[in-house]
Design an enzyme around this catalytic site. Sequence first.
Site, PDB file in Angstrom:
ATOM      1  N   LEU A 173       0.798  -1.206   0.136  1.00  0.00           N
ATOM      2  CA  LEU A 173       0.106   0.035  -0.120  1.00  0.00           C
ATOM      3  C   LEU A 173       0.996   1.280  -0.022  1.00  0.00           C
ATOM      4  O   LEU A 173       1.922   1.233   0.996  1.00  0.00           O
ATOM      5  CB  LEU A 173      -0.934   0.082   1.074  1.00  0.00           C
ATOM      6  CG  LEU A 173      -1.944   1.269   1.376  1.00  0.00           C
ATOM      7  CD1 LEU A 173      -3.241   0.755   2.076  1.00  0.00           C
ATOM      8  CD2 LEU A 173      -1.273   2.397   2.259  1.00  0.00           C
ATOM      9  N   LEU A 174       0.581   2.101  -0.972  1.00  0.00           N
ATOM     10  CA  LEU A 174       1.160   3.323  -0.799  1.00  0.00           C
ATOM     11  C   LEU A 174       0.092   4.588  -0.428  1.00  0.00           C
ATOM     12  O   LEU A 174      -0.746   4.804  -0.888  1.00  0.00           O
ATOM     13  CB  LEU A 174       1.732   3.643  -2.397  1.00  0.00           C
ATOM     14  CG  LEU A 174       2.138   5.269  -2.629  1.00  0.00           C
ATOM     15  CD1 LEU A 174       3.237   5.370  -1.787  1.00  0.00           C
ATOM     16  CD2 LEU A 174       2.322   5.459  -4.055  1.00  0.00           C
ATOM     17  N   ASP A 175       0.466   5.362   0.669  1.00  0.00           N
ATOM     18  CA  ASP A 175      -0.037   6.448   1.060  1.00  0.00           C
ATOM     19  C   ASP A 175       0.513   7.881   0.283  1.00  0.00           C
ATOM     20  O   ASP A 175       1.689   8.204   1.090  1.00  0.00           O
ATOM     21  CB  ASP A 175      -0.418   6.489   2.634  1.00  0.00           C
ATOM     22  CG  ASP A 175      -1.337   7.396   3.239  1.00  0.00           C
ATOM     23  OD1 ASP A 175      -2.240   7.816   2.174  1.00  0.00           O
ATOM     24  OD2 ASP A 175      -1.128   8.091   4.136  1.00  0.00           O
ATOM     25  N   GLY A 177       1.014  11.554   0.695  1.00  0.00           N
ATOM     26  CA  GLY A 177       0.803  12.569   1.707  1.00  0.00           C
ATOM     27  C   GLY A 177       0.250  11.803   2.874  1.00  0.00           C
ATOM     28  O   GLY A 177      -0.843  12.149   3.197  1.00  0.00           O
ATOM     29  N   CYS A 178       1.389  11.130   3.468  1.00  0.00           N
ATOM     30  CA  CYS A 178       0.931  10.405   4.536  1.00  0.00           C
ATOM     31  C   CYS A 178       0.668  11.214   5.895  1.00  0.00           C
ATOM     32  O   CYS A 178       0.363  10.219   6.918  1.00  0.00           O
ATOM     33  CB  CYS A 178       2.088   9.134   4.745  1.00  0.00           C
ATOM     34  SG  CYS A 178       3.520  10.029   5.239  1.00  0.00           S
ATOM     35  N   TRP A 180       1.368  12.462   9.364  1.00  0.00           N
ATOM     36  CA  TRP A 180       2.034  11.602  10.680  1.00  0.00           C
ATOM     37  C   TRP A 180       1.755  10.390  10.653  1.00  0.00           C
ATOM     38  O   TRP A 180       2.196   9.751  11.865  1.00  0.00           O
ATOM     39  CB  TRP A 180       1.745  12.527  11.889  1.00  0.00           C
ATOM     40  CG  TRP A 180       2.009  14.092  11.921  1.00  0.00           C
ATOM     41  CD1 TRP A 180       3.285  14.655  12.320  1.00  0.00           C
ATOM     42  CD2 TRP A 180       1.170  15.009  11.488  1.00  0.00           C
ATOM     43  NE1 TRP A 180       3.263  15.723  12.067  1.00  0.00           N
ATOM     44  CE2 TRP A 180       1.915  16.328  11.655  1.00  0.00           C
ATOM     45  CE3 TRP A 180      -0.015  15.132  11.116  1.00  0.00           C
ATOM     46  CZ2 TRP A 180       1.406  17.698  11.473  1.00  0.00           C
ATOM     47  CZ3 TRP A 180      -0.504  16.700  10.863  1.00  0.00           C
ATOM     48  CH2 TRP A 180       0.007  17.812  10.988  1.00  0.00           C
ATOM     49  N   GLY A 181       1.291   9.517   9.714  1.00  0.00           N
ATOM     50  CA  GLY A 181       1.533   8.184   9.583  1.00  0.00           C
ATOM     51  C   GLY A 181       0.228   7.391  10.179  1.00  0.00           C
ATOM     52  O   GLY A 181       0.260   6.148  10.089  1.00  0.00           O
ATOM     53  N   THR A 199       5.665  11.951   2.380  1.00  0.00           N
ATOM     54  CA  THR A 199       5.406  13.367   2.488  1.00  0.00           C
ATOM     55  C   THR A 199       6.668  14.213   2.308  1.00  0.00           C
ATOM     56  O   THR A 199       7.652  13.902   1.976  1.00  0.00           O
ATOM     57  CB  THR A 199       5.161  13.289   3.981  1.00  0.00           C
ATOM     58  OG1 THR A 199       4.648  14.718   4.230  1.00  0.00           O
ATOM     59  CG2 THR A 199       6.158  13.031   5.012  1.00  0.00           C
ATOM     60  N   CYS A 366     -13.592  27.709   7.436  1.00  0.00           N
ATOM     61  CA  CYS A 366     -13.757  26.353   6.742  1.00  0.00           C
ATOM     62  C   CYS A 366     -14.904  25.691   7.513  1.00  0.00           C
ATOM     63  O   CYS A 366     -15.480  25.143   6.494  1.00  0.00           O
ATOM     64  CB  CYS A 366     -12.316  25.659   6.782  1.00  0.00           C
ATOM     65  SG  CYS A 366     -11.127  26.011   5.794  1.00  0.00           S
TER      66      CYS A 366
END
Length: 409
Positions: A173-175, A177-178, A180-181, A199, A366
Amino acid sequence: MFWEKKLSQWAQQVKSQTNVPARLVLWNGQQLDFGEFVTPQVTIKVQSATALPMLLDPSLDHLGEAYIKGLLDIDGRLADIINVSYALARSTAAGTGRLARVARHFGHSKASDRRAIQYHYDVSNDFYKLWLDESMVYSCAYFENGDEDLATAQRKKIDHILTKIRVQPGQRLLDIGCGWGALVLRAASQFGAQCVGVTLSQNQFDLATERVRAAGLQDRVEIRLQDYRDVPGQFDRITSVGMFEHVGRKHLPLYFSRVHDLLAEDGIALNHGITSTDADSGEVSLGGGDFIDRYVFPDGELPHISLALESMQRGGLEVLDVESLRRHYARTLSIWTENFESHAAQIHAQVDEEKFRIWRVYLAGCAHAFENDDVSIFQVVCRRAGRSAQQIPWSRRYMYESDKPLGEM
């Protein structure tokens, strides 16, 4: 006399057209009311004549700048302050943001993207810890029932994503923009995946790496300080949460083409991102986009969901599922805003007054924007285009089945 006359005319115009429960107090003690009331919900105190041109052209950008620069002080509940700001901005609404939009159109090199990400995310880890949940998930939570606390809703969001893309033990699996994990830690520990998180933020990389080590997951999770365009190899599953807003509208087909190339032939990807509600992918309304670009998210651009879906197709991906989470993000941002307000003293110790004011109005603004359909957010599941229909689930039921992920408590 000139400014006093202009201000008086403006206040009378707002009072007659909108009846805003706010009072303007000038540095000389003069008061002007924007509505009919006994007691104002909001009091705007003008500290200097320097603020007057911004007040007379009260876009969200101008009002926000005057506030963060200390030219205005504002008393009242934060939600009321935001409502009044929107009402004043609408009173003299005009087209804004064209030059900023053109500038962003020609940006988004690897170097500029790295600078923009580091500007936003490298405020300090301690700053974010004060108002995020303990897992430090900085994206829209998922309130399955509507009554969850923030930490539970963030865990449910991650599980919702990993269940949607049907993560299996041993899959890569690739995240992108991960953060803080949190997602890769959960994917490895509870779903049995082999994970890579990338990141561009040094602070995020450092803390995420530390958290992987503390969890004893070094053999299953790798955190990289790396641009997604430089990631080699292929992955069974790809997630991108709160990242494609930084890509730029012009570059979305290339972004999704890169996701396509990184995705295994039978892989599944999910993109979770904020979108414009303007069909032409225009800026956030009333100058809000200009303020965010200058002070919060440099070079950020929001596409309409239609442009995002079209860009996926142009990038070689087939869209399988689309889910709106707008109500969920309005709730998430409201909680973040409450956390921010309740930790104001500690946050003041972390950042200077201008940065404090920027984030205070940004989070609350927001929350208002998502509540009122000024912006939206979608999760989109996709895979490589041109594949057989036989691997597509018959229904969405699998996303909501009660089976717990591997190792769930």
